[in-house]
Design a protein around this motif. Structure first.
Motif, mmCIF file in Angstrom:
data_model
loop_
_atom_site.group_PDB
_atom_site.id
_atom_site.type_symbol
_atom_site.label_atom_id
_atom_site.label_comp_id
_atom_site.label_asym_id
_atom_site.label_seq_id
_atom_site.Cartn_x
_atom_site.Cartn_y
_atom_site.Cartn_z
ATOM 1 N N HIS A 1 -3.011 34.954 27.373
ATOM 2 C CA HIS A 1 -3.133 33.818 28.694
ATOM 3 C C HIS A 1 -2.400 35.171 29.927
ATOM 4 O O HIS A 1 -1.117 35.753 30.048
ATOM 5 N N PRO A 2 -3.336 35.095 31.396
ATOM 6 C CA PRO A 2 -2.501 35.124 32.056
ATOM 7 C C PRO A 2 -1.062 35.110 32.683
ATOM 8 O O PRO A 2 -1.149 33.540 32.714
ATOM 9 N N VAL A 3 -0.328 35.271 33.293
ATOM 10 C CA VAL A 3 1.556 34.870 33.303
ATOM 11 C C VAL A 3 1.015 33.474 34.361
ATOM 12 O O VAL A 3 1.708 32.876 34.348
ATOM 13 N N ASP A 4 0.468 33.920 34.924
ATOM 14 C CA ASP A 4 -0.003 32.875 36.642
ATOM 15 C C ASP A 4 -0.248 31.368 35.901
ATOM 16 O O ASP A 4 -0.169 31.102 36.614
ATOM 17 N N LEU A 5 -1.359 31.606 34.829
ATOM 18 C CA LEU A 5 -2.025 30.680 34.230
ATOM 19 C C LEU A 5 -0.579 29.952 33.659
ATOM 20 O O LEU A 5 -0.487 28.952 33.935
ATOM 21 N N ILE A 6 -0.080 30.643 32.723
ATOM 22 C CA ILE A 6 1.002 29.762 32.196
ATOM 23 C C ILE A 6 2.169 29.653 33.190
ATOM 24 O O ILE A 6 1.837 28.213 32.820
ATOM 25 N N SER A 7 2.353 29.589 33.984
ATOM 26 C CA SER A 7 3.069 29.600 34.870
ATOM 27 C C SER A 7 2.951 28.401 35.506
ATOM 28 O O SER A 7 3.241 26.871 35.653
ATOM 29 N N LYS A 8 1.566 28.294 36.294
ATOM 30 C CA LYS A 8 1.079 27.411 37.228
ATOM 31 C C LYS A 8 0.884 25.753 36.101
ATOM 32 O O LYS A 8 0.574 24.718 36.191
ATOM 33 N N ARG A 9 0.226 25.876 34.567
ATOM 34 C CA ARG A 9 0.350 24.659 33.912
ATOM 35 C C ARG A 9 1.946 24.635 33.511
ATOM 36 O O ARG A 9 1.437 22.382 33.281
ATOM 37 N N ILE A 10 2.973 25.050 33.869
ATOM 38 C CA ILE A 10 4.324 24.246 33.124
ATOM 39 C C ILE A 10 4.438 23.726 35.150
ATOM 40 O O ILE A 10 4.727 22.475 34.341
ATOM 41 N N ALA A 11 4.194 23.678 35.295
ATOM 42 C CA ALA A 11 4.374 23.646 37.217
ATOM 43 C C ALA A 11 3.338 22.222 36.639
ATOM 44 O O ALA A 11 3.940 21.743 37.710
ATOM 45 N N SER A 12 2.313 21.974 36.641
ATOM 46 C CA SER A 12 1.444 21.477 36.937
ATOM 47 C C SER A 12 1.228 20.082 35.726
ATOM 48 O O SER A 12 1.518 18.909 36.010
ATOM 49 N N LEU A 13 2.234 20.488 34.932
ATOM 50 C CA LEU A 13 3.357 19.252 33.967
ATOM 51 C C LEU A 13 4.805 18.556 34.215
ATOM 52 O O LEU A 13 5.103 17.700 33.907
ATOM 53 N N GLY A 14 4.804 19.232 35.494
ATOM 54 C CA GLY A 14 6.411 18.169 36.057
ATOM 55 C C GLY A 14 7.143 19.173 35.744
ATOM 56 O O GLY A 14 8.393 18.461 35.869
ATOM 57 N N PHE A 15 7.664 20.307 35.475
ATOM 58 C CA PHE A 15 8.511 20.569 35.070
ATOM 59 C C PHE A 15 9.468 21.255 36.112
ATOM 60 O O PHE A 15 8.283 22.005 37.032
ATOM 61 N N ASN A 16 9.828 21.593 36.355
ATOM 62 C CA ASN A 16 10.460 22.571 37.689
ATOM 63 C C ASN A 16 11.266 23.305 37.552
ATOM 64 O O ASN A 16 12.308 23.854 38.434
ATOM 65 N N CYS A 17 11.729 23.636 36.172
ATOM 66 C CA CYS A 17 12.490 24.342 35.766
ATOM 67 C C CYS A 17 11.944 25.250 34.528
ATOM 68 O O CYS A 17 11.420 24.990 32.919
ATOM 69 N N VAL A 18 12.351 27.029 34.257
ATOM 70 C CA VAL A 18 12.040 27.415 32.691
ATOM 71 C C VAL A 18 13.509 27.757 32.756
ATOM 72 O O VAL A 18 13.859 29.166 33.276
ATOM 73 N N ARG A 19 13.564 27.679 31.613
ATOM 74 C CA ARG A 19 14.775 28.594 31.217
ATOM 75 C C ARG A 19 14.394 29.515 29.662
ATOM 76 O O ARG A 19 13.358 29.716 29.182
ATOM 77 N N ILE B 1 16.037 29.824 34.849
ATOM 78 C CA ILE B 1 17.688 30.115 34.001
ATOM 79 C C ILE B 1 17.574 30.628 32.673
ATOM 80 O O ILE B 1 16.563 30.594 32.405
ATOM 81 N N LEU B 2 18.152 31.631 32.887
ATOM 82 C CA LEU B 2 18.531 32.930 32.471
ATOM 83 C C LEU B 2 18.776 32.865 31.239
ATOM 84 O O LEU B 2 20.060 32.513 30.957
ATOM 85 N N ASP B 3 18.603 32.663 29.426
ATOM 86 C CA ASP B 3 19.584 32.596 28.686
ATOM 87 C C ASP B 3 19.167 34.192 27.686
ATOM 88 O O ASP B 3 18.781 34.407 27.305
ATOM 89 N N ILE B 4 20.537 34.582 28.371
ATOM 90 C CA ILE B 4 20.762 35.416 27.470
ATOM 91 C C ILE B 4 22.499 35.579 26.409
ATOM 92 O O ILE B 4 23.554 34.818 26.746
ATOM 93 N N THR B 5 22.279 36.804 25.864
ATOM 94 C CA THR B 5 23.105 37.003 24.307
ATOM 95 C C THR B 5 24.376 38.046 25.067
ATOM 96 O O THR B 5 25.174 38.247 24.767
ATOM 97 N N SER B 6 24.069 39.141 25.926
ATOM 98 C CA SER B 6 24.917 39.861 25.982
ATOM 99 C C SER B 6 24.937 40.972 27.423
ATOM 100 O O SER B 6 23.227 40.693 28.152
ATOM 101 N N VAL C 1 18.719 30.485 39.293
ATOM 102 C CA VAL C 1 19.736 29.053 39.828
ATOM 103 C C VAL C 1 20.304 28.937 38.387
ATOM 104 O O VAL C 1 22.080 28.507 38.593
ATOM 105 N N GLY C 2 20.088 29.551 37.842
ATOM 106 C CA GLY C 2 21.809 29.575 36.205
ATOM 107 C C GLY C 2 21.229 30.291 35.146
ATOM 108 O O GLY C 2 20.313 31.138 34.931
ATOM 109 N N MET C 3 22.632 30.863 34.133
ATOM 110 C CA MET C 3 22.296 32.003 33.014
ATOM 111 C C MET C 3 23.430 31.307 32.105
ATOM 112 O O MET C 3 24.869 30.443 32.231
ATOM 113 N N SER C 4 22.968 31.197 30.856
ATOM 114 C CA SER C 4 23.602 30.142 29.951
ATOM 115 C C SER C 4 23.434 31.697 28.965
ATOM 116 O O SER C 4 23.199 32.676 28.279
ATOM 117 N N LEU C 5 25.157 31.956 28.663
ATOM 118 C CA LEU C 5 25.626 32.821 28.237
ATOM 119 C C LEU C 5 25.706 33.181 27.270
ATOM 120 O O LEU C 5 25.053 34.061 26.517
#
Length: 458
Positions: free
Chosen positions: A65-83, A148-153, A169-173
């Motif tokens: 899928h195009p990246v914008d289609l995925i982002s719009k799909r997430i937003a259209s379903l009521g999510f306000n955040c991507v981890r 939220i960025l989920d990173i390991t090092s 807005v956030g970073m997961s260690l």
């Protein structure tokens, strides 16, 4: 329905109640147990995980899928955040990170994925992997969502890269610590170092920390807090896996965790509404990911996407809603000529639950009343009659039970037309083939629910 996995975010103590403003003023910080914006208004993170940490370290699904289609799909379903997950080497190995997306696919022999990426996201194909990751972050932000960025090092490097990007807005260690040598002493040592490194490089982001044993254990914090030089930015994260929960809690009691994944999820939804924590759902892609789910799944989730509580009780009217976790809907009273039915929780009446165990419509004299076995429940102004006092029963604490005039015990139920009825209580024994879902309700603290926010970054 597939595998469900949740991360949910806790802060350090408990307060209550404020509706989410239509505009979120970034950056975010914490106050007591809540995440709030610059103006002190509750911001509830309702996130979805988007993996990009596999062998080919690009966001999953971009070959389909195009990246914008995925982002719009997430937003259209009521999510306000991507981890958004980030692999170790992208932060620590410059030679690998400098490979382009095309070169990464070619190196791994993923020619079919390469062709799909060329068709769906050609502008990203010859970007270095780090730049492709940044392009996904930028597109998520363009669609009015937080990241939220989920990173390991490589914490300092990645915190610096995204410093000045307000929607990050956030970073997961560290995701799901599961090393055989994991121990509490090392957890304190390295989580403190990681948290300080992130905050030093980017003081605007929330610092999100998970526990031991696959992110399921933070119990040691009851005895010793994590000592940090900064305040107002720490968020604690716990993980819940439906399959893991089932394996760990095998039981023949249908009102306890462990019977099946769907029932675990119903129970979890009730808890999530009661505690009103922030959360992230797994996952955008994979076999049973968000892009493939049907609308009924998102109806169930929708009741958890808006904040039900918050840090300021002075400007709101605390009340309760009666949630039906298996559907994500709430009990509504629309008119005298129509029976009580399930409907969107945003349209829920304001209920109260009194010390006498009456379920009342606040601001009125009406109470919920059972009339007869198998018949619709009703509202009545005579609240001293049998069938007016509702006990919360069972191990699940999700049955509303009362006694009729002939001493018959009934439970609140939902029929095939979504009408609220009362019927014989079911599944209170040890029959693990029995499904209690239609009779599971949760009386939840709430305030007025407002619409999904627009992000304000300046």
């Amino acid at each position: 329905m597939g595998r469900f996995f949740f991360s949910f975010f806790f802060l350090l103590s408990i307060l209550c109640l404020l509706p989410l403003k239509p505009v979120v003023a970034l950056p975010l910080h914490t106050t007591s147990r809540w995440i709030v914006d610059e103006d002190g208004a509750r911001v509830k993170l309702a996130c979805v995980n988007w993996p990009s940490h596999r062998e080919a370290p690009v966001a999953e699904g971009l070959s389909n899928h195009p990246v914008d289609l995925i982002s719009k799909r997430i937003a259209s379903l009521g999510f306000n955040c991507v981890r958004l997950a980030l692999p170790l080497f992208l932060a620590t190995d410059q030679s690998l990170a400098s490979l382009t997306v095309r070169q990464s696919f070619q190196r791994l022999g993923l020619l079919e994925s390469l062709a799909g990426f060329q068709a769906n996201n050609p502008s990203m194909l010859d970007l270095p992997l780090t730049s492709a990751y940044q392009a996904v972050v930028s597109n998520i932000a363009d669609n009015n969502m937080m990241i939220i960025l989920d990173i390991t090092s490589g914490l300092t490097r990645m915190a610096t890269v995204f410093s000045g990007v307000p929607n990050v807005v956030g970073m997961s260690l560290r995701n799901e610590l599961r090393c055989p040598k994991q121990n509490v002493k090392d957890w304190y040592r390295y989580m403190q170092k990681g948290a300080e490194a992130v905050h030093s490089a980017n003081p605007d982001v929330l610092v999100i920390i998970s526990g031991l044993s696959d992110g399921t254990d933070l119990s040691f914090l009851l005895n010793q807090q994590l000592e940090l030089t900064f305040t107002g930015k720490l968020v604690l994260e716990m993980h819940w896996d439906g399959l893991r929960a089932g394996r760990a809690g095998e039981t023949s009691n249908p009102n306890k965790l462990g019977v099946d994944d769907n029932r675990n999820l119903n129970c979890f939804f009730g808890l999530a509404a009661e505690l009103d924590f922030d959360w992230a759902l797994w996952t955008v892609e994979e076999t049973n990911g968000l892009m493939n789910w049907n609308s009924s799944v998102f109806q169930r989730i929708s009741a958890l996407q808006s904040p039900l509580q918050g840090p300021d009780v002075s400007r709101v009217r605390p009340h309760k809603i009666i949630l039906h976790p298996p559907t994500g809907l709430c009990i509504l009273w629309e008119s005298w000529t129509e029976p009580l039915k399930l409907g969107p929780c945003t349209k829920s009446d304001a209920w109260g639950y009194t010390p006498q165990k009456l379920l009342i419509v606040k601001g009125s004299y009406f109470c919920l009343q059972a009339v007869e076995l198998g018949k619709p429940a009703k509202l009545s102004i005579i609240c001293t009659k049998p069938g007016s006092n509702w006990d919360i029963i069972s191990d699940s604490k999700m049955y509303l039970s009362t006694k009729l005039g002939d001493s018959t015990t009934v439970c609140l139920d939902v029929d095939s037309s979504s009408t609220i009825v009362t019927d014989a209580c079911k599944c209170l024994g040890r029959d693990d083939t029995c499904d209690p879902g239609s009779q599971w309700f949760k009386v939840v603290d709430s305030t007025n629910i407002s619409r999904r926010p627009i992000l304000q970054t300046s």
